[in-house]
Structure formats: C-alpha cells, structure tokens
Write a protein that holds these residues in place. Sequence first.
Motif, mmCIF file in Angstrom:
data_model
loop_
_atom_site.group_PDB
_atom_site.id
_atom_site.type_symbol
_atom_site.label_atom_id
_atom_site.label_comp_id
_atom_site.label_asym_id
_atom_site.label_seq_id
_atom_site.Cartn_x
_atom_site.Cartn_y
_atom_site.Cartn_z
ATOM 1 N N GLY A 57 0.822 -1.207 0.000
ATOM 2 C CA GLY A 57 0.000 0.000 0.000
ATOM 3 C C GLY A 57 0.856 1.257 0.000
ATOM 4 N N LEU A 58 1.916 1.225 0.794
ATOM 5 C CA LEU A 58 2.827 2.375 0.852
ATOM 6 C C LEU A 58 3.512 2.595 -0.494
ATOM 7 C CD1 LEU A 58 4.634 2.129 4.300
ATOM 8 C CD2 LEU A 58 3.608 4.184 3.361
ATOM 9 N N GLU A 92 4.005 11.989 -8.790
ATOM 10 C CA GLU A 92 3.373 12.952 -9.705
ATOM 11 C C GLU A 92 3.602 14.385 -9.228
ATOM 12 O OE1 GLU A 92 1.780 12.742 -12.542
ATOM 13 O OE2 GLU A 92 1.985 10.566 -12.724
ATOM 14 N N THR A 109 1.106 4.101 -2.948
ATOM 15 C CA THR A 109 0.855 5.507 -2.621
ATOM 16 C C THR A 109 2.072 6.348 -2.980
ATOM 17 O OG1 THR A 109 -0.471 4.724 -0.782
ATOM 18 C CG2 THR A 109 0.070 7.053 -0.778
ATOM 19 N N PHE A 110 3.242 5.806 -2.698
ATOM 20 C CA PHE A 110 4.485 6.508 -3.001
ATOM 21 C C PHE A 110 4.589 6.793 -4.501
ATOM 22 C CE2 PHE A 110 9.029 6.221 -4.190
ATOM 23 C CZ PHE A 110 9.468 7.378 -3.566
ATOM 24 N N LYS A 161 2.167 7.249 -6.501
ATOM 25 C CA LYS A 161 1.236 8.333 -6.825
ATOM 26 C C LYS A 161 1.834 9.695 -6.445
ATOM 27 C CE LYS A 161 -2.962 7.348 -5.224
ATOM 28 N NZ LYS A 161 -4.109 7.636 -4.346
ATOM 29 N N THR A 162 2.566 9.696 -5.321
ATOM 30 C CA THR A 162 3.107 10.978 -4.855
ATOM 31 C C THR A 162 4.196 11.508 -5.802
ATOM 32 O OG1 THR A 162 4.849 10.011 -3.507
ATOM 33 C CG2 THR A 162 2.744 10.346 -2.442
#
Lengths: 44, 452
Positions: free
Chosen positions: A31-32, A41, A35-36, A38-39
Amino acid sequence: MKNIETTKSTNPPSIVVLIAWLWVGFPLTWGLWETFHKTLELFK
Amino acid sequence: MGFLDRESTVAKPGFNRWMVPPAALAIHLAIGQAYAFSVFNLPMTKLIGMTESAPEDWTLTTLGWIFSLAIVFLGLSAAFGGTWVGRVGPRKAMLASAVCFASGFWISAVGVHSHQLWLIYLGYGVVGGIGLGLGYVSPVKTLISWFPDRPGMATGLAIMGFGGGAMVGSPLAVALMDHFKTPTSMGVAETFAVMGVIYFVFMMWGVITIRVPAENWKPPGHHGADDALTKNAASSEKLQVSVQNSMKTPQFYFLWLVLFLNVTAGIGVLGQASAMSQEMFKGTITAAAAAGFVGLLSIFNMAGRFFWSSLSDYTGRRRIYMVYFALGALLYASIPTVGHMQNVVLFVLLYGVIMSMYGAGFATIPAYISDLYGKADVSAIHGRILTAWSAAGIAGPALVNYIREAQIAGGTPPAEAYSFTMYLMAALLAVGFVCNFLIKPVDPKFASANLK
C-alpha cells in the motif's frame, strides 16, 4: 530435558512472530509503495 | 471454556508480547479500508450506463451516504459496544468485527448485483460500520496491558494501521475492479464479494493470535508502576475509574472536545487539500500532482500516528497534545502566507506536519484515557470518546463548506476563502489547546474499587 527445551525456546517460536509481522507488513508495504508511486506525480 | 472466551486468550508464561501488535494491526489495517471507500463511488454511478451515468444510475450524493453511515455507526457501535468489548475480551470482539465488516461487503455485493441502494446502506453503512467500531476499540486495552511501559507506542502502532488501511484498500479495490470488469459489468459486486473474503481471512489472523497477559504480568525489567504513567501521567497510577464514573468527571468532556476539535480541523483541511493546492499554485500543481499531494498527506497521516504517539511515552500525553494544538495552530495560520510566497516545498511540508498531528490526535487518545482513568474500562471510555469523531465527521466538512460558500457568495476570491478557513481552523485548535490545558488529574473519589 524437556523442561530445559521449553525454557530455552521462545514462546511462540520466532518463525511465528516473523510470519505475524509479514502477514501485516506485506500488505502495508504494498500500500505504501502504491501511494508513493502516486506521490511522484507531485514532483514531476 | 470456549476458544473465544477471554480465559482462552490468556498467554502462557514467557509469551513474546511482540506477537500482539500484528494481531491488532490485522484488524486495523482491514477496517482502515473505510477511508478508501470513495474509490467505488464513480464506478457505482455507472452500473447501468457503463460508459456514463444513465438516468436510473445512482448519484454521487446518494452514494456519499454510504461512507457517512459507516462513520456514524462506527461511533455508535464503539460507544455502545465498548463496554461489551471490555467484558468479553479481544478475541470475541475481533471476530464480531470481522464477521460484521465482511458481511457488510457481502450484503453490499448483493445490493450492487440487484441494484438496490438500501442494501448497500444496510450492508457497508450499518453492518460494516458496526464492524468498524467494534474492531477499532477491540485491541486497545490488550495493547496497553502488554505495553504498560510504552502504551502510546503500542496503540499508535495499531491506529497507524487504520491510517494505512486506505493505502491498501484503494489499490486493492482498483485492481479487483479492473480484473472483474466486463463490457456489461463494472465489476463492483464481484469486488465487494472478494474483498469480504480477503478481509475476513486477513482479520482472522488477529482473532486467532491475539493474547491477553496473565493477571499481574509485567514486562521484563518493569517494576511495579507503569513507567510511562508515573513519568508523565496527570493521574495516580492505581486509579481505576469505571466508564459510568468517567462521565461524571470534567476530564471526559475535555478529552471529547480535544478529539473533536483536532479532528474537525484536520478533516476540514484534508477535504480541501487537493482543490486548495491547485487554487493556490495555479499552473504549478496540476490535478495529477494534487492527487500525489493527497497521497503524500496520507503517508504523513499514517507515520504521524506512530511517531507522535510513541513520543508521548516520553513527553507525557498532556504535553504532546499541547504541541499538537500550539504547533498545529501556528502551521495552519502560516499556510496562507506560504501560499502567497508561492513556495510549494514549504507548503507541502507544512501540510504534511499538520496531517501527521491530525493522525496523532487519534493515536494518542487511548493512552491519554488510560493515564487518566486506568486501563480497566479503557475500551468503554475510548468508545464513548470516539463519538467525537462521528460528530467531527459531520461538523468539519459542513463548517468548511458552509463558510466557504458564504464567503464566495459575498465576493471573496476562492483562494482568499481558503485563507479564512485556515485561520478559523487555527482558532479551533487554540480552543483545543485550552481544553487540553484544563485537563487535570482525576479526583480519586471517582475510582472504582472492584475494577482491575
């Protein structure tokens, strides 16, 4: 002899403790990671 | 004596207490999926139309009620079920949580398949929401009992899992919907059904492996009093207050306000983080970058739960909440200035620290309750304090949206309206600071002799 083994071994065995942490650690890390990604971007 | 009874979960001598946090995490990581529910909203508006919403399709407004219901039932079940959780022990409570949470998905799968929205309200909203509330409070007392020397760290670890749950739930749902999507189906019903199974199995690890310490158990090298407690607590170490008595003390209401104000301010700014970053940094932060920004905030939110709550074991709970509120108010009030400076890095950093303390507010409250009232009835008291979360979940967005709309209607430019919101949230945190400041040790007359 049996008693000595009992006192020397961990309760529960270390492998079970490891599995317990992997059980929750693997999805959390996934999950991390997602999410990472996505960040990233934000910094493009 | 059944497998689910508290007596069956009492650990044998020499049990490794580090088995307990993963058991708690198995529950919190699962139920934290609730904060990723919005990932289903858009596909559920196209269940009939497929490429775009048909007139018979559900609207985003009606779908928004699913999450709201779940959070309301989280608060209600935690408040009314907390006493039961404390009485029956963690294993039975965790199983009840797993059954409710998974059933919520399965009922919702039927609701999507038959296109009956009330079934999803009932499933994910009511039954699933009850699973959230029971699951949230179920491991807290057990963790505090196993880690009397580090209660903030132990509960912070579990509640960090709740923050991380959305990070797992969101990509999992997207991957499953992609897998099950066909030209005639969005794959939502199948995804709900499978997620119910996955989460049930995942949570069962916690149900099976959870253990409570034997009476009078102390961690190695730990003598008598709870270290963290005597070092930091506002209260006497031996004081055990029942949930009924706790509600007769002013501390209970101050704690409720502390959580309410911290969450209201946090939700208020979290909800508008994406739009605000794009408005304040027009041309610099795109829609995709804003999504990345929100992702980064969720990492800060999660990490803050563990970091600040662990730190509270050294500083004391009252002092750490002083930091959350004082530093929080300062940072909230600085955001408009940083926006005017057009400093993206500083903006992201400040927002990240704000979100870390928002998450920490949740994570530190169980240890704070335990400091004040003892651990005997901590599940029940924690459950009742959590109604502040439900209240803030309604008040936070409503307050922010209402004020923003009123300001824009009055001619204020959108970017300026954000500034006012931030100042208002800073003011709320200042009130929270005062509430926390007023929390003093509980009068020993409220102690209950028969609690342990």
